[in-house]
Write an enzyme that holds these catalytic residues in place. Structure first.
Site, short mmCIF file in Angstrom:
data_model
loop_
_atom_site.label_atom_id
_atom_site.label_comp_id
_atom_site.label_asym_id
_atom_site.label_seq_id
_atom_site.Cartn_x
_atom_site.Cartn_y
_atom_site.Cartn_z
N GLU A 161 -46.84 -29.60 2.46
CA GLU A 161 -47.39 -29.20 1.18
C GLU A 161 -48.26 -30.31 0.61
O GLU A 161 -47.99 -31.49 0.83
CB GLU A 161 -46.27 -28.92 0.16
CG GLU A 161 -45.33 -27.83 0.59
CD GLU A 161 -44.16 -27.70 -0.36
OE1 GLU A 161 -43.53 -26.64 -0.33
OE2 GLU A 161 -43.87 -28.65 -1.11
N ASP A 177 -37.05 -24.91 2.88
CA ASP A 177 -36.83 -23.57 3.42
C ASP A 177 -36.20 -23.58 4.80
O ASP A 177 -35.44 -22.69 5.15
CB ASP A 177 -38.15 -22.80 3.49
CG ASP A 177 -38.62 -22.32 2.13
OD1 ASP A 177 -37.86 -22.50 1.15
OD2 ASP A 177 -39.72 -21.78 2.04
#
Length: 409
Positions: A161, A177
């Site tokens: 990210e 995740d």
């Protein structure tokens, strides 16, 4: 995006789980805090180079994707290798195929440099096959491999990210995740020095899966393999609970003990390291954890959470982007996941010596992730940046960034 401790909600869309089987919407991954002192806008160009180096040793073709939100307009889309923004076209119901946003990645031992624009988004990479992205009326449908019907379920892939804006670049490695294909991130600062994050210990990739398999209580159920036996990833415990791979009661004993303790004692939360005068006192009254400020006024309260609330830092531990409930909730979330709330009534506990040491239960996924990191830092749950235990690099005027695909050993 929060200026203190925070989690960014990526505006890149829905997950296939939402659409295919009504299962969980992917929790927004952990994300960095913004700089306290903004850098001059002129120091941050419209794009910066990101060099992806393939140190994986794998012969598979690599595909790269740069997906996110264009910060100047708020539009969702993708960027090509030159950093040019392309907005997503309208989607449909059922979802329609997204344009092919794949960028050819480097072969083993090689590097590829792309330009990243002012985005808040993700850099995906996949081995062997392109990822399947779709568009619905709500935006981009992202992979959600907790759903067995997701077309990306049997692809080995991962993502990093980043946010590039007037205040500089934040780039992280994330396991919020899932834990999958390993990689490290880094950047060159304005002064020419370099910094990196996310590197595993030697043997750390296999060591993670071995440790999870050996952990009683259903934790091995988080591991996903391909039909040929290839290990692909381990789901986060949030998705493990949501899919039934991990018992929904896995944190109940600890949660019960925390609630019992603070029925008769006080939990003190001082959420801002730079503002020690802001503190809140919590007591369980009538089954609800109520927090008061220094004047004695009740500022927020929490119902007794469950495992999903703890692992996802949501639902009964929701953390709005405000200056009261959000910071308290983030602190509670970290304390529950690290199981420090019984051994330290002054939160957050910024040292790591007591993390994940409860003798009955803890977040073993997060414990093992951190144990396998070379510097002990990771984003193993949404607010793992509480106390600065996250895998993040940042500079206000970066020269360039890098992402290294690491061996699966």
């Amino acid at each position: 995006m929060l200026r203190t401790l925070g989690r960014r909600t990526l505006a890149t869309g829905l997950t296939l789980a939402t659409l295919l089987a009504g299962s969980l919407v992917a929790t927004a991954p952990a994300a960095p805090a913004r700089a306290a002192t903004p850098a001059p806008e002129a120091a941050v160009p419209a794009t910066i180079p990101l060099t992806i180096t393939n140190n994986s040793g794998r012969a598979d073709r690599v595909f790269l994707y740069n997906l996110g939100t264009q910060l100047s307009t708020g539009r969702q889309g993708w960027a090509d290798a030159n950093g040019t923004f392309h907005p997503w076209p309208p989607g449909g119901n059922p979802p329609t195929p997204a344009p092919d946003a794949a960028i050819p990645g480097p072969a083993a031992g090689q590097s590829t440099t792309i330009q990243v624009p002012r985005f808040s988004g993700r850099i995906y990479f996949s081995y062997g096959r392109k990822l399947d992205f779709r568009l619905t009326t709500g935006g981009l449908v992202q992979p959600a491999v907790q759903n067995p019907a997701d077309p990306n379920r049997d692809i080995l892939f991962n993502w990093s990210e980043y946010t590039l804006n007037d205040d500089g670049l934040w780039l992280n490695s994330t396991q919020v995740d899932m834990f999958s294909a390993p990689y490290t991130v880094g950047l060159q600062r304005a002064d020419g020095t370099s910094v990196s994050a996310g590197k595993l210990r030697p043997g750390g990739y296999r060591g993670f899966f071995d440790a999870l398999r050996g952990q009683p209580g259903g934790w091995a159920g988080l591991i996903q393999t391909r039909p040929d036996g290839t290990v692909l990833r381990a789901l986060s415990p949030l998705y493990g609970v949501g899919t039934g791979a991990l018992p929904a009661t896995v944190m109940d004993d600890y949660i019960d003990r925390v609630w019992q303790k603070y029925t008769t004692s006080t939990l003190t939360v001082t959420p801002f390291a730079d503002r020690p005068g802001i503190r809140y006192s919590g007591r369980v009254v009538g089954g609800v954890l109520r927090f008061t400020d220094t004047s004695g006024a009740v500022v927020t309260s929490f119902e007794k959470p469950d495992a999903s609330s703890v692992f996802g830092c949501h639902r009964r531990l929701d953390a709005p982007n405000d200056q009261v409930r959000g910071p308290i909730s983030r602190t509670l979330c970290a304390g529950f996941n690290r199981t420090t709330l019984l051994v330290n009534s002054q939160q957050p506990d910024t040292g790591s010596a007591a993390f994940y040491r409860d003798p009955v239960v803890t977040n073993h996924y997060a414990r093992v992730v951190h144990a396998q990191m070379a510097d002990g830092k990771a984003y193993a749950f949404a607010f793992d940046d509480v106390g600065h235990h996250e895998s993040l690099v940042h500079d206000g005027a970066p020269r360039q960034a890098r992402l290294s695909l690491e061996p699966l050993d």
